[in-house]
Design an enzyme around this catalytic site. Structure first.
Site, PDB file in Angstrom:
ATOM      1  N   VAL A 110       0.833  -1.208   0.000  1.00  0.00           N
ATOM      2  CA  VAL A 110       0.000   0.000   0.000  1.00  0.00           C
ATOM      3  C   VAL A 110       0.866   1.255   0.000  1.00  0.00           C
ATOM      4  CG1 VAL A 110      -1.877  -1.204   1.208  1.00  0.00           C
ATOM      5  CG2 VAL A 110      -0.150   0.027   2.554  1.00  0.00           C
ATOM      6  N   ASP A 111       2.194   1.075  -0.135  1.00  0.00           N
ATOM      7  CA  ASP A 111       3.119   2.192   0.099  1.00  0.00           C
ATOM      8  C   ASP A 111       3.289   3.146  -1.072  1.00  0.00           C
ATOM      9  OD1 ASP A 111       4.878   0.741  -1.607  1.00  0.00           O
ATOM     10  OD2 ASP A 111       5.942  -0.163   0.085  1.00  0.00           O
ATOM     11  N   HIS A 126      -4.323  -4.484  -2.322  1.00  0.00           N
ATOM     12  CA  HIS A 126      -4.715  -4.220  -0.927  1.00  0.00           C
ATOM     13  C   HIS A 126      -4.886  -2.737  -0.629  1.00  0.00           C
ATOM     14  CE1 HIS A 126      -2.979  -8.420   0.323  1.00  0.00           C
ATOM     15  NE2 HIS A 126      -4.154  -8.506  -0.283  1.00  0.00           N
ATOM     16  N   CYS A 137     -20.175   7.643   4.977  1.00  0.00           N
ATOM     17  CA  CYS A 137     -20.692   7.992   3.638  1.00  0.00           C
ATOM     18  C   CYS A 137     -19.839   7.399   2.518  1.00  0.00           C
ATOM     19  CB  CYS A 137     -20.806   9.508   3.482  1.00  0.00           C
ATOM     20  SG  CYS A 137     -19.222  10.356   3.294  1.00  0.00           S
ATOM     21  N   GLY A 194       9.176 -11.128  -3.042  1.00  0.00           N
ATOM     22  CA  GLY A 194       9.126 -10.527  -1.704  1.00  0.00           C
ATOM     23  C   GLY A 194       7.796 -10.665  -1.003  1.00  0.00           C
ATOM     24  N   THR A 195       7.149 -11.797  -1.192  1.00  0.00           N
ATOM     25  CA  THR A 195       5.904 -12.035  -0.442  1.00  0.00           C
ATOM     26  C   THR A 195       5.982 -13.391   0.241  1.00  0.00           C
ATOM     27  OG1 THR A 195       3.497 -12.306  -0.541  1.00  0.00           O
ATOM     28  CG2 THR A 195       4.715 -12.861  -2.551  1.00  0.00           C
TER      29      THR A 195
HETATM   30  C1  BJW Z   1      12.414 -10.223   0.871  1.00  0.00           C
HETATM   31  C2  BJW Z   1      13.283  -9.239   1.248  1.00  0.00           C
HETATM   32  C3  BJW Z   1      14.077  -8.751   0.307  1.00  0.00           C
HETATM   33  C4  BJW Z   1      12.120  -9.788   3.066  1.00  0.00           C
HETATM   34  N1  BJW Z   1      13.975  -9.256  -0.958  1.00  0.00           N
HETATM   35  N2  BJW Z   1      12.255 -10.770  -0.282  1.00  0.00           N
HETATM   36  C5  BJW Z   1      -7.559 -19.738   5.773  1.00  0.00           C
HETATM   37  C6  BJW Z   1      -6.997 -20.177   4.562  1.00  0.00           C
HETATM   38  C7  BJW Z   1      -6.904 -19.327   3.460  1.00  0.00           C
HETATM   39  C8  BJW Z   1      -7.383 -18.030   3.532  1.00  0.00           C
HETATM   40  C9  BJW Z   1      -7.937 -17.608   4.715  1.00  0.00           C
HETATM   41  C10 BJW Z   1      -8.026 -18.448   5.805  1.00  0.00           C
HETATM   42  N3  BJW Z   1      -8.593 -17.733   6.821  1.00  0.00           N
HETATM   43  C11 BJW Z   1      -8.848 -16.463   6.386  1.00  0.00           C
HETATM   44  C12 BJW Z   1      -8.467 -16.387   5.097  1.00  0.00           C
HETATM   45  C13 BJW Z   1      -8.556 -15.202   4.230  1.00  0.00           C
HETATM   46  C14 BJW Z   1      -7.491 -14.161   4.530  1.00  0.00           C
HETATM   47  C15 BJW Z   1      -6.138 -14.836   4.540  1.00  0.00           C
HETATM   48  O1  BJW Z   1      -5.501 -15.045   3.525  1.00  0.00           O
HETATM   49  N4  BJW Z   1      -5.643 -15.205   5.722  1.00  0.00           N
HETATM   50  C16 BJW Z   1      -4.409 -15.967   5.857  1.00  0.00           C
HETATM   51  C17 BJW Z   1      -3.344 -15.111   6.535  1.00  0.00           C
HETATM   52  C18 BJW Z   1      -4.714 -17.220   6.602  1.00  0.00           C
HETATM   53  N5  BJW Z   1      -7.587 -13.196   3.436  1.00  0.00           N
HETATM   54  C19 BJW Z   1      -8.426 -12.169   3.483  1.00  0.00           C
HETATM   55  O2  BJW Z   1      -9.119 -11.944   4.463  1.00  0.00           O
HETATM   56  C20 BJW Z   1      -8.533 -11.306   2.244  1.00  0.00           C
HETATM   57  N6  BJW Z   1      -9.889 -11.120   1.894  1.00  0.00           N
HETATM   58  C21 BJW Z   1     -10.697 -12.134   1.604  1.00  0.00           C
HETATM   59  O3  BJW Z   1     -10.341 -13.288   1.584  1.00  0.00           O
HETATM   60  O4  BJW Z   1     -11.965 -11.724   1.331  1.00  0.00           O
HETATM   61  C22 BJW Z   1     -12.985 -12.686   1.125  1.00  0.00           C
HETATM   62  C23 BJW Z   1     -14.239 -11.893   0.876  1.00  0.00           C
HETATM   63  C24 BJW Z   1     -14.885 -12.014  -0.316  1.00  0.00           C
HETATM   64  C25 BJW Z   1     -16.053 -11.277  -0.544  1.00  0.00           C
HETATM   65  C26 BJW Z   1     -16.544 -10.442   0.450  1.00  0.00           C
HETATM   66  C27 BJW Z   1     -15.868 -10.299   1.647  1.00  0.00           C
HETATM   67  C28 BJW Z   1     -14.692 -11.033   1.875  1.00  0.00           C
HETATM   68  C29 BJW Z   1      -7.967  -9.915   2.490  1.00  0.00           C
HETATM   69  C30 BJW Z   1      -6.515  -9.936   2.824  1.00  0.00           C
HETATM   70  C31 BJW Z   1      -6.052  -8.523   3.143  1.00  0.00           C
HETATM   71  C32 BJW Z   1      -4.633  -8.487   3.679  1.00  0.00           C
HETATM   72  N7  BJW Z   1      -4.373  -7.187   4.201  1.00  0.00           N
HETATM   73  C33 BJW Z   1      -3.013  -6.860   4.627  1.00  0.00           C
HETATM   74  C34 BJW Z   1      -3.020  -5.425   5.201  1.00  0.00           C
HETATM   75  C35 BJW Z   1      -3.129  -4.410   4.065  1.00  0.00           C
HETATM   76  C36 BJW Z   1      -3.123  -3.011   4.550  1.00  0.00           C
HETATM   77  C37 BJW Z   1      -1.815  -2.618   5.201  1.00  0.00           C
HETATM   78  O5  BJW Z   1      -0.737  -2.612   4.565  1.00  0.00           O
HETATM   79  O6  BJW Z   1      -1.860  -2.296   6.393  1.00  0.00           O
HETATM   80  O7  BJW Z   1      -2.130  -6.946   3.524  1.00  0.00           O
HETATM   81  S1  BJW Z   1      -2.324  -8.024   5.811  1.00  0.00           S
HETATM   82  C38 BJW Z   1      -0.693  -7.979   5.139  1.00  0.00           C
HETATM   83  O8  BJW Z   1      -0.330  -9.242   4.539  1.00  0.00           O
HETATM   84  C39 BJW Z   1      -0.761  -6.970   3.990  1.00  0.00           C
HETATM   85  C40 BJW Z   1       0.120  -7.592   2.968  1.00  0.00           C
HETATM   86  O9  BJW Z   1      -0.145  -7.059   1.684  1.00  0.00           O
HETATM   87  C41 BJW Z   1      -0.202  -9.050   3.123  1.00  0.00           C
HETATM   88  C42 BJW Z   1       0.846  -9.977   2.567  1.00  0.00           C
HETATM   89  O10 BJW Z   1       2.060  -9.803   3.234  1.00  0.00           O
HETATM   90  P1  BJW Z   1       3.415  -9.855   2.401  1.00  0.00           P
HETATM   91  O11 BJW Z   1       3.487  -8.712   1.476  1.00  0.00           O
HETATM   92  O12 BJW Z   1       3.591 -11.191   1.829  1.00  0.00           O
HETATM   93  O13 BJW Z   1       4.487  -9.544   3.570  1.00  0.00           O
HETATM   94  P2  BJW Z   1       5.150 -10.563   4.624  1.00  0.00           P
HETATM   95  O14 BJW Z   1       5.724  -9.747   5.704  1.00  0.00           O
HETATM   96  O15 BJW Z   1       4.221 -11.635   5.007  1.00  0.00           O
HETATM   97  O16 BJW Z   1       6.320 -11.260   3.789  1.00  0.00           O
HETATM   98  C43 BJW Z   1       7.460 -10.557   3.359  1.00  0.00           C
HETATM   99  C44 BJW Z   1       8.290 -11.489   2.503  1.00  0.00           C
HETATM  100  O17 BJW Z   1       9.371 -10.763   1.971  1.00  0.00           O
HETATM  101  C45 BJW Z   1       8.897 -12.671   3.272  1.00  0.00           C
HETATM  102  O18 BJW Z   1       8.672 -13.860   2.526  1.00  0.00           O
HETATM  103  C46 BJW Z   1      10.388 -12.357   3.327  1.00  0.00           C
HETATM  104  O19 BJW Z   1      11.201 -13.521   3.266  1.00  0.00           O
HETATM  105  C47 BJW Z   1      10.545 -11.527   2.062  1.00  0.00           C
HETATM  106  N8  BJW Z   1      11.639 -10.572   2.059  1.00  0.00           N
HETATM  107  N9  BJW Z   1      13.080  -8.986   2.626  1.00  0.00           N
HETATM  108  C48 BJW Z   1      13.069 -10.251  -1.212  1.00  0.00           C
HETATM  109  N10 BJW Z   1      14.990  -7.800   0.548  1.00  0.00           N
HETATM  110 ZN    ZN Z   2     -18.415  10.937   5.353  1.00  0.00          ZN
END
Ligand code: BJW
Ligand code: ZN
Length: 247
Positions: A110-111, A126, A137, A194-195
């Site tokens: 989101v950055d 995201h 609203c 990087g995820t």
């Molecule tokens: C490097 C490096 C370098 C370090 N070079 N690499 C059970 C099973 C499956 C799914 C689910 C479940 N229970 C619930 C769910 C669904 C849930 C989910 O997936 N949960 C799991 C965690 C279990 N998902 C949701 O709820 C999503 N929505 C949904 O499913 O909706 C259904 C729906 C349909 C219709 C109506 C209503 C609902 C929404 C998910 C939203 C995630 N939001 C966040 C916050 C965003 C806002 C913010 O930034 O504050 O998104 S959470 C957070 O995690 C953020 C990130 O985008 C996201 C992913 O994280 P990311 O980017 O992978 O970061 P890290 O820290 O995890 O990893 C970093 C990586 O980088 C590592 O691997 C390092 O090794 C590597 N790294 N340095 C290369 N230099």
């Molecule tokens: Zn408003």
């Protein structure tokens, strides 16, 4: 056979060859691509803020319980991001968009650092930390001020605003999600960078690309749950690896 950095020192050349033969390229990035810009990731050592786990704050429940706390975290992150610069990984991806007939960048971040590096039309799966959305609203506005003058911020209608991001349990923006899926289906090469690949539905793009016929290349400093799915697993920091794909 799967290539890793240890087994194939020439992994960059191998990936360059695959890209050279591609006309459609799709990319999924996560927090790791911004790590070398000084932005903490969510999970692992960097994922703590004042003893709170980042992922516990990124929920509608946390916001409902304590909007001031959640906003303090977002305000802190906005400040960090504002003083950060895109790195060579962001810049390499911005350059790549000019090199392929079809190129799609989907980011979980989101950055806004992809845009600041020059990427056009990045799909923000995201949302955007610079967008504020009214909880009553629905009005949205961009606010780049950091720190925000009032926490929690309020809409002109008087109701609380929230960050314009996607929290757990919330749906991804439909049009953005559909475009990301289409790009994954059509990609000749799919880069996953990087995820931790644990958050769905974004992580599902990797398997979708693979089953649709793409060569999938992962760039990450650590193994992830999709490392066994990908064709090439390149264990390297993104800001070092990605520029080598342009050589
Ligand atoms: C490097 C490096 C370098 C370090 N070079 N690499 C059970 C099973 C499956 C799914 C689910 C479940 N229970 C619930 C769910 C669904 C849930 C989910 O997936 N949960 C799991 C965690 C279990 N998902 C949701 O709820 C999503 N929505 C949904 O499913 O909706 C259904 C729906 C349909 C219709 C109506 C209503 C609902 C929404 C998910 C939203 C995630 N939001 C966040 C916050 C965003 C806002 C913010 O930034 O504050 O998104 S959470 C957070 O995690 C953020 C990130 O985008 C996201 C992913 O994280 P990311 O980017 O992978 O970061 P890290 O820290 O995890 O990893 C970093 C990586 O980088 C590592 O691997 C390092 O090794 C590597 N790294 N340095 C290369 N230099
Ligand atoms: Zn408003």
């Amino acid at each position: 056979m799967k290539a890793t950095q240890g087994a194939a020192p020439d992994i960059a050349a191998n990936t360059r060859d695959r890209l050279a033969a591609a006309s459609a390229v799709a990319v999924l990035t996560g927090a790791g691509i911004s790590a070398e810009s000084g932005i903490p990731t969510f999970r692992g050592a960097g994922g703590l803020w004042k003893n709170f786990r980042a992922v516990d704050l990124a929920t509608p429940e946390a916001f409902a319980a304590d909007p001031q706390l959640v906003w303090s975290w977002y305000d802190w992150r906005r400040g960090l991001i504002a003083s950060a610069e895109p790195n060579d990984g962001h810049r390499a991806l911005a350059e790549m968009q000019n090199r392929f007939p079809r190129f799609t960048l989907a980011t979980q971040n989101v950055d806004g650092l992809h845009s600041r590096a020059g990427s056009v039309d990045a799909l923000k799966l995201h949302g955007d930390i610079w967008t504020l959305r009214c909880t009553a609203c629905g009005h949205e506005r961009q606010d780049l001020r950091t720190p925000l003058p009032e926490l929690p911020p309020r809409c002109s209608c008087g109701a609380l605003e929230r960050p314009g991001v996607v929290w757990f349990g919330e749906a991804l923006p439909t049009d953005v999600w559909e475009q990301a899926q289409q790009a994954a289906r059509e990609a000749d090469v799919f880069l996953v960078i990087g995820t931790s690949a644990v958050v769905y539905p974004a992580a599902g793009l990797v398997e979708l690309a693979k089953t649709s016929g793409a060569t999938v290349v992962e760039i990450n400093v650590e193994a992830t749950p999709v490392s066994h799915v990908v064709d090439v697993s390149w264990r390297a920091p993104a800001a070092q690896a990605l520029p080598r794909l342009l050589a």
